[in-house]
Design a protein around this motif. Structure first.
Motif, mmCIF file in Angstrom:
data_model
loop_
_atom_site.group_PDB
_atom_site.id
_atom_site.type_symbol
_atom_site.label_atom_id
_atom_site.label_comp_id
_atom_site.label_asym_id
_atom_site.label_seq_id
_atom_site.Cartn_x
_atom_site.Cartn_y
_atom_site.Cartn_z
ATOM 1 N N LEU A 56 25.655 26.906 -8.845
ATOM 2 C CA LEU A 56 27.104 27.036 -8.665
ATOM 3 C C LEU A 56 27.914 26.322 -9.739
ATOM 4 C CD1 LEU A 56 27.280 26.619 -4.766
ATOM 5 C CD2 LEU A 56 27.317 28.737 -6.095
ATOM 6 N N GLY A 57 27.239 25.777 -10.746
ATOM 7 C CA GLY A 57 27.951 25.187 -11.878
ATOM 8 C C GLY A 57 28.691 23.902 -11.582
ATOM 9 N N TRP A 58 28.198 23.129 -10.594
ATOM 10 C CA TRP A 58 28.842 21.855 -10.280
ATOM 11 C C TRP A 58 28.472 20.805 -11.327
ATOM 12 C CZ3 TRP A 58 30.011 19.989 -4.763
ATOM 13 C CH2 TRP A 58 30.484 21.037 -3.978
ATOM 14 N N ARG A 59 29.306 19.773 -11.428
ATOM 15 C CA ARG A 59 29.059 18.621 -12.293
ATOM 16 C C ARG A 59 29.337 17.350 -11.511
ATOM 17 N NH1 ARG A 59 26.802 22.047 -14.385
ATOM 18 N NH2 ARG A 59 26.931 22.824 -16.522
ATOM 19 N N GLY A 60 28.857 16.229 -12.007
ATOM 20 C CA GLY A 60 29.115 14.994 -11.285
ATOM 21 C C GLY A 60 28.356 13.818 -11.844
ATOM 22 N N LEU A 61 27.901 12.940 -10.947
ATOM 23 C CA LEU A 61 27.246 11.699 -11.336
ATOM 24 C C LEU A 61 26.022 11.464 -10.466
ATOM 25 C CD1 LEU A 61 27.136 8.977 -12.870
ATOM 26 C CD2 LEU A 61 28.697 8.052 -11.141
ATOM 27 N N LEU A 62 24.903 11.130 -11.125
ATOM 28 C CA LEU A 62 23.659 10.766 -10.454
ATOM 29 C C LEU A 62 23.484 9.252 -10.569
ATOM 30 C CD1 LEU A 62 21.498 13.616 -12.017
ATOM 31 C CD2 LEU A 62 22.428 13.562 -9.676
ATOM 32 N N VAL A 63 23.358 8.584 -9.444
ATOM 33 C CA VAL A 63 23.238 7.123 -9.398
ATOM 34 C C VAL A 63 21.842 6.781 -8.899
ATOM 35 C CG1 VAL A 63 24.188 4.985 -8.460
ATOM 36 C CG2 VAL A 63 25.704 6.954 -8.869
#
Length: 301
Positions: free
Chosen positions: A141-148
């Motif tokens: 779905l083309g999401w973006r973000g942050l992996l912690v």
């Protein structure tokens, strides 16, 4: 007589000055340019703190800083936040669709009506593939973000996957300010160690920086998450209690409740008081949805 005085006396002798004058002018010009460049650079450094300036900061310079402080946000951006990978994915199971353990990713996608281009934050991201609650959203779905992910071994594996999201090796702080803690490494069960636990010499421990959730959002230049996945082995409620909810919007939360020392009911009560309702339960995870989120499909617990 000094060296410069001797040189000038030699140049000033009859018959010498005409030939030495061009050299003297050139030397004066070079020294003037060097001085000017040094002055301008000094002013620039004073106006904009450089990454080197931030790198020289000690841990105690950041510990206790307010979670919204611009210096703390810049420190994270410049020295800890890694950009999304370019190029193809490098997955061990590339034909898998939903990598989450109990269908969390597709449940979130359903709640949000198949939203494309959303923003997530996944805390406890493990290796970025196995058990991931966000990889489906990112790839499909083309999401973006942050992996912690605080565990250094897991984070090394995560970086090899080619995820198209920012990444940071850190834990979410259970306090509204940054801290450095002792972290017990344990594959998918790593957690912040309790006081004195390391003295038992059972297990593998490392020191890890912890940053408030709100600070990480500011480092991403956003205060609106479509999805927050929170799996931090017992500190979930403490992390949520650091969030200034009047400044932050999260549409859907997936929170592991099994290890919360205050109890699952305390977690539910807290989020209900901040405008959320329990939508469903998947394994050890609660799915919470904002009450004002429109067109949410009903789901039994």
């Amino acid at each position: 007589m000094g060296v410069w005085a001797e040189w000038w006396w030699w140049c000033a002798r009859p018959g010498r000055l005409p030939r030495a004058a061009p050299l003297s002018i050139l030397l004066t010009t070079v020294l003037t340019l060097i001085s000017l460049l040094f002055f301008l650079n000094a002013r620039a450094l004073n106006r904009h703190p450089s990454p080197r300036h931030l790198l020289d900061l000690e841990d105690h310079d950041m510990e206790g800083a307010p979670q919204h402080h611009p210096d703390l946000v810049s420190y994270i951006k410049q020295l800890h936040l890694l950009p999304p990978a370019s190029g193809p994915y490098h997955l061990q199971k590339p034909n898998t669709s939903d990598f989450s353990q109990n269908g969390q990713s597709k449940r979130v996608a359903s709640i949000l009506g198949g939203k494309r281009g959303g923003v997530f934050l996944e805390a406890g991201a493990y290796d970025g593939e196995e058990l991931s609650n966000t990889l489906y959203l990112e790839r499909e779905l083309g999401w973006r973000g942050l992996l912690v992910e605080p565990d250094p071994w897991n984070f090394w594996s995560l970086r090899k996957r080619g995820r198209k999201a920012h990444a940071i090796q850190a834990c979410l702080s259970p306090s509204p300010f940054p801290r450095e803690v002792t972290f017990k490494q344990s594959d998918t069960m790593g957690r912040i160690a309790s006081a004195g636990e390391e003295a038992s010499k059972r297990g593998i421990y490392t020191r890890v920086k912890c940053f408030p959730l709100y600070t990480l959002l500011l480092a991403l230049n956003t205060t609106h998450l479509n999805f927050l996945s929170l799996d931090v082995e017992g500190a979930e409620l403490q992390v949520l209690q650091t969030v200034p909810w009047e400044k932050v919007r999260v549409d859907v939360l997936c929170v592991e409740h099994r290890h919360v020392p205050e109890g699952s009911r305390a977690l539910q009560t807290y989020l209900e008081a901040h405008g959320y309702q329990l939508h469903s339960t998947l394994g050890d995870d609660y799915i919470f949805v904002r009450r004002d989120l429109p067109n949410v499909p009903e789901q039994g617990l």
